[in-house]
Design a protein around this motif. Structure first.
Motif, PDB file in Angstrom:
ATOM      1  N   PHE A  61     -97.116 -29.493 -77.843  1.00  0.00           N
ATOM      2  CA  PHE A  61     -98.451 -29.919 -78.256  1.00  0.00           C
ATOM      3  C   PHE A  61     -99.044 -28.889 -79.211  1.00  0.00           C
ATOM      4  O   PHE A  61     -99.035 -27.688 -78.935  1.00  0.00           O
ATOM      5  CB  PHE A  61     -99.387 -30.058 -77.047  1.00  0.00           C
ATOM      6  CG  PHE A  61     -99.180 -31.326 -76.256  1.00  0.00           C
ATOM      7  CD1 PHE A  61     -98.050 -32.099 -76.439  1.00  0.00           C
ATOM      8  CD2 PHE A  61    -100.122 -31.740 -75.332  1.00  0.00           C
ATOM      9  CE1 PHE A  61     -97.857 -33.258 -75.719  1.00  0.00           C
ATOM     10  CE2 PHE A  61     -99.936 -32.906 -74.602  1.00  0.00           C
ATOM     11  CZ  PHE A  61     -98.801 -33.664 -74.793  1.00  0.00           C
ATOM     12  N   GLY A  62     -99.572 -29.376 -80.341  1.00  0.00           N
ATOM     13  CA  GLY A  62    -100.295 -28.512 -81.251  1.00  0.00           C
ATOM     14  C   GLY A  62    -101.748 -28.369 -80.837  1.00  0.00           C
ATOM     15  O   GLY A  62    -102.179 -28.865 -79.788  1.00  0.00           O
ATOM     16  N   TYR A  63    -102.527 -27.692 -81.685  1.00  0.00           N
ATOM     17  CA  TYR A  63    -103.912 -27.397 -81.280  1.00  0.00           C
ATOM     18  C   TYR A  63    -104.769 -28.653 -81.192  1.00  0.00           C
ATOM     19  O   TYR A  63    -105.734 -28.693 -80.422  1.00  0.00           O
ATOM     20  CB  TYR A  63    -104.526 -26.377 -82.241  1.00  0.00           C
ATOM     21  CG  TYR A  63    -105.009 -26.935 -83.553  1.00  0.00           C
ATOM     22  CD1 TYR A  63    -106.345 -27.296 -83.734  1.00  0.00           C
ATOM     23  CD2 TYR A  63    -104.140 -27.099 -84.622  1.00  0.00           C
ATOM     24  CE1 TYR A  63    -106.787 -27.805 -84.943  1.00  0.00           C
ATOM     25  CE2 TYR A  63    -104.583 -27.609 -85.829  1.00  0.00           C
ATOM     26  CZ  TYR A  63    -105.905 -27.953 -85.981  1.00  0.00           C
ATOM     27  OH  TYR A  63    -106.345 -28.473 -87.174  1.00  0.00           O
ATOM     28  N   ARG A  64    -104.441 -29.707 -81.946  1.00  0.00           N
ATOM     29  CA  ARG A  64    -105.245 -30.926 -81.892  1.00  0.00           C
ATOM     30  C   ARG A  64    -105.137 -31.598 -80.518  1.00  0.00           C
ATOM     31  O   ARG A  64    -106.144 -32.018 -79.932  1.00  0.00           O
ATOM     32  CB  ARG A  64    -104.812 -31.895 -82.991  1.00  0.00           C
ATOM     33  CG  ARG A  64    -105.136 -31.421 -84.400  1.00  0.00           C
ATOM     34  CD  ARG A  64    -104.749 -32.472 -85.424  1.00  0.00           C
ATOM     35  NE  ARG A  64    -105.069 -32.066 -86.778  1.00  0.00           N
ATOM     36  CZ  ARG A  64    -104.263 -31.348 -87.552  1.00  0.00           C
ATOM     37  NH1 ARG A  64    -103.083 -30.967 -87.091  1.00  0.00           N
ATOM     38  NH2 ARG A  64    -104.619 -31.010 -88.779  1.00  0.00           N
ATOM     39  N   ARG A  65    -103.922 -31.724 -80.002  1.00  0.00           N
ATOM     40  CA  ARG A  65    -103.756 -32.335 -78.684  1.00  0.00           C
ATOM     41  C   ARG A  65    -104.312 -31.416 -77.589  1.00  0.00           C
ATOM     42  O   ARG A  65    -104.866 -31.892 -76.595  1.00  0.00           O
ATOM     43  CB  ARG A  65    -102.286 -32.644 -78.436  1.00  0.00           C
ATOM     44  CG  ARG A  65    -101.744 -33.777 -79.306  1.00  0.00           C
ATOM     45  CD  ARG A  65    -100.406 -34.270 -78.781  1.00  0.00           C
ATOM     46  NE  ARG A  65     -99.914 -35.396 -79.562  1.00  0.00           N
ATOM     47  CZ  ARG A  65     -99.049 -35.287 -80.560  1.00  0.00           C
ATOM     48  NH1 ARG A  65     -98.572 -34.101 -80.884  1.00  0.00           N
ATOM     49  NH2 ARG A  65     -98.644 -36.353 -81.229  1.00  0.00           N
ATOM     50  N   LEU A  82    -111.456 -23.816 -82.059  1.00  0.00           N
ATOM     51  CA  LEU A  82    -110.231 -23.864 -81.263  1.00  0.00           C
ATOM     52  C   LEU A  82    -109.032 -23.429 -82.099  1.00  0.00           C
ATOM     53  O   LEU A  82    -108.158 -22.708 -81.619  1.00  0.00           O
ATOM     54  CB  LEU A  82    -110.019 -25.272 -80.714  1.00  0.00           C
ATOM     55  CG  LEU A  82    -108.744 -25.445 -79.885  1.00  0.00           C
ATOM     56  CD1 LEU A  82    -108.835 -24.634 -78.599  1.00  0.00           C
ATOM     57  CD2 LEU A  82    -108.482 -26.901 -79.563  1.00  0.00           C
ATOM     58  N   PHE A  83    -108.982 -23.857 -83.350  1.00  0.00           N
ATOM     59  CA  PHE A  83    -107.877 -23.460 -84.219  1.00  0.00           C
ATOM     60  C   PHE A  83    -107.874 -21.942 -84.432  1.00  0.00           C
ATOM     61  O   PHE A  83    -106.803 -21.310 -84.452  1.00  0.00           O
ATOM     62  CB  PHE A  83    -107.978 -24.181 -85.559  1.00  0.00           C
ATOM     63  CG  PHE A  83    -106.879 -23.822 -86.517  1.00  0.00           C
ATOM     64  CD1 PHE A  83    -105.580 -24.239 -86.290  1.00  0.00           C
ATOM     65  CD2 PHE A  83    -107.141 -23.058 -87.648  1.00  0.00           C
ATOM     66  CE1 PHE A  83    -104.557 -23.911 -87.169  1.00  0.00           C
ATOM     67  CE2 PHE A  83    -106.128 -22.721 -88.525  1.00  0.00           C
ATOM     68  CZ  PHE A  83    -104.835 -23.150 -88.290  1.00  0.00           C
ATOM     69  N   ARG A  84    -109.077 -21.351 -84.571  1.00  0.00           N
ATOM     70  CA  ARG A  84    -109.151 -19.896 -84.722  1.00  0.00           C
ATOM     71  C   ARG A  84    -108.620 -19.196 -83.474  1.00  0.00           C
ATOM     72  O   ARG A  84    -107.818 -18.247 -83.583  1.00  0.00           O
ATOM     73  CB  ARG A  84    -110.603 -19.475 -84.978  1.00  0.00           C
ATOM     74  CG  ARG A  84    -110.800 -17.956 -85.019  1.00  0.00           C
ATOM     75  CD  ARG A  84    -112.211 -17.586 -85.385  1.00  0.00           C
ATOM     76  NE  ARG A  84    -113.181 -18.103 -84.446  1.00  0.00           N
ATOM     77  CZ  ARG A  84    -113.470 -17.527 -83.283  1.00  0.00           C
ATOM     78  NH1 ARG A  84    -112.842 -16.416 -82.903  1.00  0.00           N
ATOM     79  NH2 ARG A  84    -114.382 -18.054 -82.484  1.00  0.00           N
ATOM     80  N   LEU A  85    -109.033 -19.640 -82.286  1.00  0.00           N
ATOM     81  CA  LEU A  85    -108.519 -19.050 -81.054  1.00  0.00           C
ATOM     82  C   LEU A  85    -107.015 -19.268 -80.923  1.00  0.00           C
ATOM     83  O   LEU A  85    -106.283 -18.387 -80.460  1.00  0.00           O
ATOM     84  CB  LEU A  85    -109.250 -19.652 -79.841  1.00  0.00           C
ATOM     85  CG  LEU A  85    -110.767 -19.432 -79.768  1.00  0.00           C
ATOM     86  CD1 LEU A  85    -111.326 -20.099 -78.520  1.00  0.00           C
ATOM     87  CD2 LEU A  85    -111.101 -17.956 -79.782  1.00  0.00           C
ATOM     88  N   TYR A  86    -106.567 -20.450 -81.337  1.00  0.00           N
ATOM     89  CA  TYR A  86    -105.141 -20.786 -81.279  1.00  0.00           C
ATOM     90  C   TYR A  86    -104.328 -19.802 -82.118  1.00  0.00           C
ATOM     91  O   TYR A  86    -103.279 -19.320 -81.688  1.00  0.00           O
ATOM     92  CB  TYR A  86    -104.966 -22.220 -81.780  1.00  0.00           C
ATOM     93  CG  TYR A  86    -103.586 -22.793 -81.670  1.00  0.00           C
ATOM     94  CD1 TYR A  86    -103.125 -23.316 -80.466  1.00  0.00           C
ATOM     95  CD2 TYR A  86    -102.746 -22.842 -82.772  1.00  0.00           C
ATOM     96  CE1 TYR A  86    -101.857 -23.876 -80.363  1.00  0.00           C
ATOM     97  CE2 TYR A  86    -101.478 -23.388 -82.686  1.00  0.00           C
ATOM     98  CZ  TYR A  86    -101.041 -23.905 -81.483  1.00  0.00           C
ATOM     99  OH  TYR A  86     -99.786 -24.454 -81.398  1.00  0.00           O
ATOM    100  N   ARG A  87    -104.827 -19.495 -83.321  1.00  0.00           N
ATOM    101  CA  ARG A  87    -104.120 -18.569 -84.195  1.00  0.00           C
ATOM    102  C   ARG A  87    -104.229 -17.130 -83.686  1.00  0.00           C
ATOM    103  O   ARG A  87    -103.251 -16.367 -83.750  1.00  0.00           O
ATOM    104  CB  ARG A  87    -104.681 -18.666 -85.616  1.00  0.00           C
ATOM    105  CG  ARG A  87    -104.463 -20.009 -86.281  1.00  0.00           C
ATOM    106  CD  ARG A  87    -102.981 -20.257 -86.509  1.00  0.00           C
ATOM    107  NE  ARG A  87    -102.409 -19.274 -87.416  1.00  0.00           N
ATOM    108  CZ  ARG A  87    -102.382 -19.395 -88.738  1.00  0.00           C
ATOM    109  NH1 ARG A  87    -102.896 -20.479 -89.311  1.00  0.00           N
ATOM    110  NH2 ARG A  87    -101.834 -18.469 -89.488  1.00  0.00           N
TER     111      ARG A  87
END
Length: 284
Positions: A61-65, A82-87
Motif C-alpha cells: 500500500f502506498g501513502y494514498r491507501r 501524510l505524504f510528508r510524514l511518509y517520506r
C-alpha cells in the motif's frame, strides 16, 4: 540545494569556519531569518507510529491507501501532510523482484462458527475455443462451503468486484469478514472504499501462502476439475451458462464430504436452525 542542506551549510560555516551569521548566510545564499526560524510543527508521534505500523502490515500500500486506513481510525489529516510524514519516515513501496517470497500474516485469522460470517474470494482463469482468455470470480461461504457466485468475464475490475459483492449481499446480508489474496483487484481503491462503506473486515493472506485461503482454493480445484476441464466454451455467453448450471448442481445436488455427505444448501438450512444468531467470530 534544498533549504535543509542550506541550513546545514550555514551552521557548518559558523561552527567550523567561525564566520558570522550574516557572512555565512550571504555566502550560502540564505536569508538569516530563514536560518533562525524554528519549526513549531507538532511531532505527530502517534500518527507517525501508526503510519509505520500500517505500512509494515500493508507492504504493497502506498501513502494514498494508507491515508484511507488512517481516516477510518479517526486520524484524519491532509494528504499532503501524510505524504510528508511518509517520506520523513523513509517509507516506500518497494519494487518487486523476480521471485515472490513468502511473508508472514499481518493480522490474526478469524474462524467462522456460523453461516454468512466469512466469505473467501479468488479468481480462476480459462480460455474459450478461439483462445481468448477469461476469468471467473469465485465466492465461497467458508462455513457452509456454499458457492455464492461464479462470475465469468474477460475483464473483472475492482469496481466490478464491489458490484458483484453488493449483488450477493442484497439477498444474503453482509459477512463479518472477507478473505482474499493480494491481487490488484482486491487491493484497489474501489475495494478499500467498498470496505469502508459496508463496514466489512477484509483479511489479506500472506504473500506466497495460498493455503491460508484454503476453502476457496479447494473449491477452485473442484471447479476446474469438474467443470472447466470437462467443457469447451464457444463464447463467453456459453461459458456463463455452463458455469452457472454447475454452480446450481454443486450447491443443491453434489454431496460434500466435509459436510458428512450433505449438500451446501442442505447444510446451510441445518446451520441456520442451529445458529439463530451467528454473528460472532472466534480468533484462531
Amino acid at each position: 540545494m534544498t533549504p535543509g542542506l542550506r541550513r546545514e551549510a550555514v551552521t557548518w560555516a559558523i561552527r567550523e569556519k567561525e564566520y558570522s551569521q550574516r557572512r555565512a548566510c550571504r555566502l550560502i545564499g540564505m536569508d538569516p531569518k530563514t536560518w533562525r526560524y524554528a519549526s513549531r510543527r507538532p511531532d505527530d508521534a502517534a500518527g507517525r507510529g501508526r503510519l509505520r505500523e500500517l505500512a509494515q502490515e500493508r507492504r504493497r500500500f502506498g501513502y494514498r491507501r494508507l491515508h484511507i486506513l488512517l481516516g477510518r481510525e479517526g486520524m484524519a489529516m491532509n494528504h499532503k501532510k501524510l505524504f510528508r510524514l511518509y517520506r520523513e519516515e523513509g517509507l516506500s513501496v518497494r519494487k518487486r523482484g523476480g521471485r515472490k517470497r513468502a511473508m508472514g500474516t499481518c493480522s490474526p485469522m478469524m474462524l467462522p462458527d456460523g453461516p454468512n460470517q466469512r466469505w473467501s474470494l479468488d479468481f480462476v482463469s480459462d480460455a474459450l475455443n478461439n483462445g481468448r482468455r477469461f476469468r471467473v470470480l469465485t465466492v465461497v461461504d467458508d462455513y457452509t462451503r456454499e458457492c455464492l457466485a461464479l462470475v465469468a468475464d474477460t475483464s473483472l475490475s475492482g469496481e466490478r468486484l464491489g458490484r458483484e459483492l453488493d449483488r450477493i449481499g442484497e439477498h444474503r446480508g453482509w459477512p463479518l469478514m472477507i478473505v482474499s489474496d493480494n491481487g490488484t483487484e482486491m487491493t484497489s481503491n474501489a475495494i478499500l472504499a467498498w470496505q469502508q462503506k459496508r463496514s466489512v473486515l477484509w483479511h489479506y493472506i500472506a504473500l506466497g501462502k495460498p493455503q491460508q485461503n484454503g476453502f476457496v482454493e479447494s473449491f477452485n480445484g473442484r471447479f476446474r476439475d469438474e467443470c472447466l476441464n470437462e467443457h469447451l466454451f464457444r463464447n463467453i455467453a456459453h461459458a456463463r451458462t455452463v458455469i452457472d448450471a454447475w454452480r446450481v448442481d454443486y450447491n443443491a445436488v453434489r454431496p460434500h464430504t466435509s459436510l458428512n455427505g450433505m449438500t451446501p444448501e442442505a447444510f446451510t438450512q441445518h446451520a441456520k436452525k442451529a445458529y439463530n444468531n451467528p454473528q460472532t467470530l472466534t480468533q484462531n
